[in-house]
Motif scaffolding. Structure first.
Motif, PDB file in Angstrom:
ATOM      1  N   HIS A  76      -3.306   7.576  14.109  1.00 22.89           N
ATOM      2  CA  HIS A  76      -4.093   6.812  13.155  1.00 22.89           C
ATOM      3  C   HIS A  76      -3.290   6.578  11.887  1.00 22.89           C
ATOM      4  O   HIS A  76      -2.454   7.378  11.510  1.00 22.89           O
ATOM      5  N   VAL A  77      -3.594   5.495  11.221  1.00 25.39           N
ATOM      6  CA  VAL A  77      -2.830   5.044  10.075  1.00 25.39           C
ATOM      7  C   VAL A  77      -3.647   5.215   8.796  1.00 25.39           C
ATOM      8  O   VAL A  77      -4.838   4.916   8.779  1.00 25.39           O
ATOM      9  N   VAL A  78      -2.980   5.687   7.740  1.00 24.55           N
ATOM     10  CA  VAL A  78      -3.557   5.698   6.402  1.00 24.55           C
ATOM     11  C   VAL A  78      -2.802   4.645   5.612  1.00 24.55           C
ATOM     12  O   VAL A  78      -1.587   4.726   5.461  1.00 24.55           O
ATOM     13  N   VAL A  79      -3.520   3.632   5.116  1.00 20.35           N
ATOM     14  CA  VAL A  79      -2.909   2.511   4.410  1.00 20.35           C
ATOM     15  C   VAL A  79      -3.199   2.660   2.916  1.00 20.35           C
ATOM     16  O   VAL A  79      -4.334   2.485   2.480  1.00 20.35           O
ATOM     17  N   PRO A  80      -2.170   2.991   2.106  1.00 15.16           N
ATOM     18  CA  PRO A  80      -2.403   3.092   0.661  1.00 15.16           C
ATOM     19  C   PRO A  80      -2.440   1.719   0.007  1.00 15.16           C
ATOM     20  O   PRO A  80      -1.661   0.830   0.356  1.00 15.16           O
TER      21      PRO A  80
ATOM     22  N   ALA B 166      -2.565  -7.033  -5.458  1.00 14.94           N
ATOM     23  CA  ALA B 166      -1.511  -7.589  -4.600  1.00 14.94           C
ATOM     24  C   ALA B 166      -1.472  -6.844  -3.261  1.00 14.94           C
ATOM     25  O   ALA B 166      -1.339  -7.457  -2.196  1.00 14.94           O
ATOM     26  N   GLY B 167      -1.604  -5.526  -3.300  1.00 14.04           N
ATOM     27  CA  GLY B 167      -1.649  -4.738  -2.069  1.00 14.04           C
ATOM     28  C   GLY B 167      -2.874  -5.052  -1.237  1.00 14.04           C
ATOM     29  O   GLY B 167      -2.805  -5.147  -0.003  1.00 14.04           O
ATOM     30  N   LEU B 168      -3.992  -5.240  -1.907  1.00 15.59           N
ATOM     31  CA  LEU B 168      -5.221  -5.620  -1.207  1.00 15.59           C
ATOM     32  C   LEU B 168      -5.031  -6.943  -0.480  1.00 15.59           C
ATOM     33  O   LEU B 168      -5.395  -7.076   0.697  1.00 15.59           O
ATOM     34  N   GLN B 169      -4.453  -7.910  -1.160  1.00 12.07           N
ATOM     35  CA  GLN B 169      -4.258  -9.225  -0.548  1.00 12.07           C
ATOM     36  C   GLN B 169      -3.332  -9.155   0.670  1.00 12.07           C
ATOM     37  O   GLN B 169      -3.579  -9.795   1.683  1.00 12.07           O
TER      38      GLN B 169
ATOM     39  N   LEU C 169      -7.396   4.046  -1.406  1.00 15.38           N
ATOM     40  CA  LEU C 169      -7.390   3.240  -2.619  1.00 15.38           C
ATOM     41  C   LEU C 169      -7.021   4.137  -3.789  1.00 15.38           C
ATOM     42  O   LEU C 169      -7.727   5.114  -4.077  1.00 15.38           O
ATOM     43  N   ILE C 170      -5.921   3.816  -4.463  1.00 12.98           N
ATOM     44  CA  ILE C 170      -5.361   4.708  -5.474  1.00 12.98           C
ATOM     45  C   ILE C 170      -5.486   4.088  -6.858  1.00 12.98           C
ATOM     46  O   ILE C 170      -5.107   2.934  -7.071  1.00 12.98           O
TER      47      ILE C 170
ATOM     48  N   VAL D  24      -2.880  -6.560   2.651  1.00 11.26           N
ATOM     49  CA  VAL D  24      -3.637  -5.927   3.742  1.00 11.26           C
ATOM     50  C   VAL D  24      -4.559  -6.956   4.387  1.00 11.26           C
ATOM     51  O   VAL D  24      -4.635  -7.052   5.621  1.00 11.26           O
ATOM     52  N   ARG D  25      -5.258  -7.729   3.571  1.00 14.22           N
ATOM     53  CA  ARG D  25      -6.213  -8.712   4.092  1.00 14.22           C
ATOM     54  C   ARG D  25      -5.531  -9.785   4.934  1.00 14.22           C
ATOM     55  O   ARG D  25      -6.119 -10.283   5.895  1.00 14.22           O
ATOM     56  N   THR D  26      -4.308 -10.136   4.611  1.00 14.54           N
ATOM     57  CA  THR D  26      -3.626 -11.199   5.360  1.00 14.54           C
ATOM     58  C   THR D  26      -2.764 -10.667   6.498  1.00 14.54           C
ATOM     59  O   THR D  26      -2.660 -11.302   7.534  1.00 14.54           O
ATOM     60  N   GLU D  27      -2.164  -9.501   6.322  1.00 10.37           N
ATOM     61  CA  GLU D  27      -1.184  -9.028   7.302  1.00 10.37           C
ATOM     62  C   GLU D  27      -1.699  -7.998   8.293  1.00 10.37           C
ATOM     63  O   GLU D  27      -1.090  -7.804   9.345  1.00 10.37           O
ATOM     64  N   LEU D  28      -2.799  -7.330   7.987  1.00  7.32           N
ATOM     65  CA  LEU D  28      -3.278  -6.279   8.894  1.00  7.32           C
ATOM     66  C   LEU D  28      -4.544  -6.653   9.649  1.00  7.32           C
ATOM     67  O   LEU D  28      -5.064  -5.845  10.420  1.00  7.32           O
ATOM     68  N   LYS D  29      -5.026  -7.847   9.461  1.00  7.80           N
ATOM     69  CA  LYS D  29      -6.223  -8.312  10.162  1.00  7.80           C
ATOM     70  C   LYS D  29      -6.008  -8.173  11.675  1.00  7.80           C
ATOM     71  O   LYS D  29      -5.020  -8.635  12.219  1.00  7.80           O
ATOM     72  N   GLY D  30      -6.919  -7.492  12.335  1.00  7.49           N
ATOM     73  CA  GLY D  30      -6.848  -7.327  13.779  1.00  7.49           C
ATOM     74  C   GLY D  30      -5.932  -6.203  14.252  1.00  7.49           C
ATOM     75  O   GLY D  30      -5.869  -5.926  15.444  1.00  7.49           O
ATOM     76  N   LEU D  31      -5.237  -5.532  13.336  1.00  6.16           N
ATOM     77  CA  LEU D  31      -4.296  -4.486  13.733  1.00  6.16           C
ATOM     78  C   LEU D  31      -4.830  -3.068  13.524  1.00  6.16           C
ATOM     79  O   LEU D  31      -4.335  -2.128  14.141  1.00  6.16           O
TER      80      LEU D  31
END
Length: 161
Positions: free
Chosen positions: A29-33, A38-41, A59-60, A43-50
């Motif tokens: 399992h992955v923990v995505v910081p 900019a990080g949120l954007q 969220l830090i 994640v929303r564009t590059e990790l969709k479906g993954l």
């Protein structure tokens, strides 16, 4: 290294799902910081479906400045809408920041990560003494649990022993 303090007993809608999928599939399992918009954007564009159940967004906020409770809450809600099977936790350094988060965020944030590192300006309680560190973690964990969150400790990667 992560220290996970036992979660308190939860009932009703507030029961966190944070770790319920970790052992179900025996997988990784992955923990995505995420530290900012900019990080949120990304994640929303590059990790969709993954991402999949059992993965976690960390969220830090507040390691070097004031905790931004509004950003934490809004980001968690945005991510939950777009990634409903991925849990969200909020993280920071310093007991003051952790208590502020515990008293100021709501679901969908399920847990709070206490980053325990030397040289964070908002963490005057840091010590290399293992027994003192353990007492700090126990106290913070109990306090976070009372607010209904899972507590996760993330101490420095350098040995405390």
């Amino acid at each position: 290294m992560l220290w996970v303090a036992a979660a308190p007993a939860f009932s009703g809608e507030r029961r966190p799902t944070l770790f319920e999928n970790w052992d179900a599939d025996g997988g990784f399992h992955v923990v995505v910081p995420i530290y900012n918009d900019a990080g949120l954007q990304r994640v929303r564009t590059e990790l969709k479906g993954l991402l999949r159940p059992g993965d976690v967004f960390l969220l830090i906020s507040g390691n070097y400045k004031e905790v931004d409770l509004r950003w934490l809450s809004n980001t968690a809600k945005t991510l939950k809408k777009e990634f409903p099977s991925v849990a969200g936790v909020a993280g920071s350094s310093g007991v003051g920041n952790i208590l502020q988060i515990a008293n100021g965020v709501q679901p969908p944030i399920e847990g709070i990560v206490y980053t325990y590192e030397p040289n964070f300006p908002r963490e005057p309680e840091f010590t290399w003494d293992f027994e003192t560190t353990t007492r700090i973690f126990e106290w913070v964990g109990k306090t976070v649990h009372k607010r209904g969150f899972v507590f996760i400790g993330k101490p420095t990667g350098r040995p405390l022993l």
